[in-house]
Design an enzyme around this catalytic site. Structure first.
Site, PDB file in Angstrom:
ATOM      1  N   CYS A 224      14.781  -3.370  16.304  1.00 30.97           N
ATOM      2  CA  CYS A 224      15.859  -4.285  15.934  1.00 30.97           C
ATOM      3  C   CYS A 224      17.140  -3.961  16.705  1.00 30.97           C
ATOM      4  O   CYS A 224      17.301  -2.851  17.238  1.00 30.97           O
ATOM      5  CB  CYS A 224      16.160  -4.160  14.450  1.00 30.97           C
TER       6      CYS A 224
ATOM      7  N   ASN B 231      17.896  -6.740  19.805  1.00 34.91           N
ATOM      8  CA  ASN B 231      16.488  -6.477  19.493  1.00 34.91           C
ATOM      9  C   ASN B 231      15.652  -6.535  20.765  1.00 34.91           C
ATOM     10  O   ASN B 231      15.882  -7.361  21.651  1.00 34.91           O
ATOM     11  CB  ASN B 231      15.947  -7.417  18.403  1.00 34.91           C
TER      12      ASN B 231
ATOM     13  N   CYS C 127      17.398  -5.104   8.319  1.00 36.80           N
ATOM     14  CA  CYS C 127      16.167  -4.816   7.574  1.00 36.80           C
ATOM     15  C   CYS C 127      16.274  -3.424   6.939  1.00 36.80           C
ATOM     16  O   CYS C 127      17.195  -2.645   7.255  1.00 36.80           O
ATOM     17  CB  CYS C 127      14.948  -4.893   8.497  1.00 36.80           C
TER      18      CYS C 127
ATOM     19  N   GLU D 109      20.116  -3.435  15.466  1.00 39.64           N
ATOM     20  CA  GLU D 109      20.904  -2.381  14.818  1.00 39.64           C
ATOM     21  C   GLU D 109      20.423  -1.000  15.232  1.00 39.64           C
ATOM     22  O   GLU D 109      21.213  -0.092  15.488  1.00 39.64           O
ATOM     23  CB  GLU D 109      20.828  -2.510  13.291  1.00 39.64           C
TER      24      GLU D 109
ATOM     25  N   GLU E  42      11.766  -6.607  21.773  1.00 38.69           N
ATOM     26  CA  GLU E  42      10.424  -6.769  21.228  1.00 38.69           C
ATOM     27  C   GLU E  42       9.362  -6.264  22.201  1.00 38.69           C
ATOM     28  O   GLU E  42       9.662  -5.947  23.362  1.00 38.69           O
ATOM     29  CB  GLU E  42      10.201  -8.252  20.871  1.00 38.69           C
TER      30      GLU E  42
HETATM   31  N1  THU Z   1      15.734  -8.260  13.798  1.00 40.60           N
HETATM   32  C1  THU Z   1      16.831  -7.539  14.165  1.00 40.60           C
HETATM   33  O1  THU Z   1      17.004  -7.170  15.329  1.00 40.60           O
HETATM   34  N2  THU Z   1      17.744  -7.236  13.200  1.00 40.60           N
HETATM   35  C2  THU Z   1      17.702  -7.691  11.930  1.00 40.60           C
HETATM   36  O2  THU Z   1      18.617  -7.421  11.162  1.00 40.60           O
HETATM   37  C3  THU Z   1      16.567  -8.490  11.474  1.00 40.60           C
HETATM   38  C4  THU Z   1      15.462  -8.671  12.442  1.00 40.60           C
HETATM   39  C5  THU Z   1      14.779  -8.629  14.846  1.00 40.60           C
HETATM   40  C6  THU Z   1      13.448  -7.940  14.821  1.00 40.60           C
HETATM   41  C7  THU Z   1      12.587  -8.933  15.570  1.00 40.60           C
HETATM   42  O3  THU Z   1      12.741  -8.717  16.964  1.00 40.60           O
HETATM   43  C8  THU Z   1      13.208 -10.272  15.217  1.00 40.60           C
HETATM   44  O4  THU Z   1      14.505 -10.007  14.744  1.00 40.60           O
HETATM   45  C9  THU Z   1      12.439 -11.064  14.188  1.00 40.60           C
HETATM   46  O5  THU Z   1      12.200 -10.304  13.062  1.00 40.60           O
END
Ligand code: THU
Length: 178
Positions: free
Chosen positions: A93, A82, A133, A95, A84
């Site tokens: 994310c 991920n 998600c 994935e 941000e």
């Molecule tokens: N996140 C992911 O990378 N994958 C997931 O399956 C769930 C959430 C990340 C998004 C964000 O950077 C952090 O986790 C918190 O939501």
């Protein structure tokens, strides 16, 4: 009542019954829970790559570090994490960073499998497997459809791994065409 109107009324009420009959339907999400020792060496390696990818997560806001690893049919394993952003929705994310990069880098290759791992805000791997998600499920589904075959999903927990047979299986009633 005239003979013909009896049949007319019967037809009408049957029709109303057919139209109004509510049907309960259920979609289940099948998955297996495996211990680490039950993973094949190839799956264990994919899981390890997803765990390692958490190290390259950029998560200064959530401190929730997620890693993904996609196995392609050309044998390549593409990791993602991920990423941000101070403008929150601009981040993505693990994935999606993995699947978009995999297809950008190897557009001819088909996805075979994906593993996803996460570390909580304490820096430890989460006890219960983290699940992608909705947006990631939708994005991954696109590549599963391109592959034309199920893409197995491994969701990594601290002590066990959930194995789902396909992306579609974790996105019931998916939007697939317009
Ligand atoms: N996140 C992911 O990378 N994958 C997931 O399956 C769930 C959430 C990340 C998004 C964000 O950077 C952090 O986790 C918190 O939501």
């Amino acid at each position: 009542m005239a003979f013909s109107s009896f049949f007319e009324n019967l037809a009408l009420s049957l029709c109303a019954e057919t139209l109004n009959r509510m049907q309960k339907k259920t979609i289940t999400v099948p998955f297996e829970e495996l211990s680490y020792s039950e993973l094949s060496p190839a799956d264990a390696a994919l899981v390890e790559t997803a765990r390692e990818a958490t190290e390259r997560s950029y998560a200064p806001y959530s401190h929730f570090r997620v890693g993904a690893a996609i196995l392609l049919d050309n044998g390549e394993v593409v990791p993602g994490s991920n990423q941000e952003n101070v403008a929150y929705p601009s981040g993505t994310c693990a994935e999606r960073s993995a699947c978009f990069y995999a297809h950008a880098r190897y557009p001819e290759a088909k996805f075979k499998k994906i593993a996803v791992a996460a570390r909580g805000t304490d820096g430890e791997f989460v006890a219960a497997p983290v699940a992608p998600c909705g947006a990631c499920r939708q994005s991954l589904l696109e590549y599963e459809m391109l592959a034309g075959a199920p893409v197995e999903v491994l969701l990594v927990g601290r002590d066990s791994v959930y194995r789902l047979p396909s992306v579609a299986s974790m996105l019931p009633l998916a939007f697939t065409e317009f």
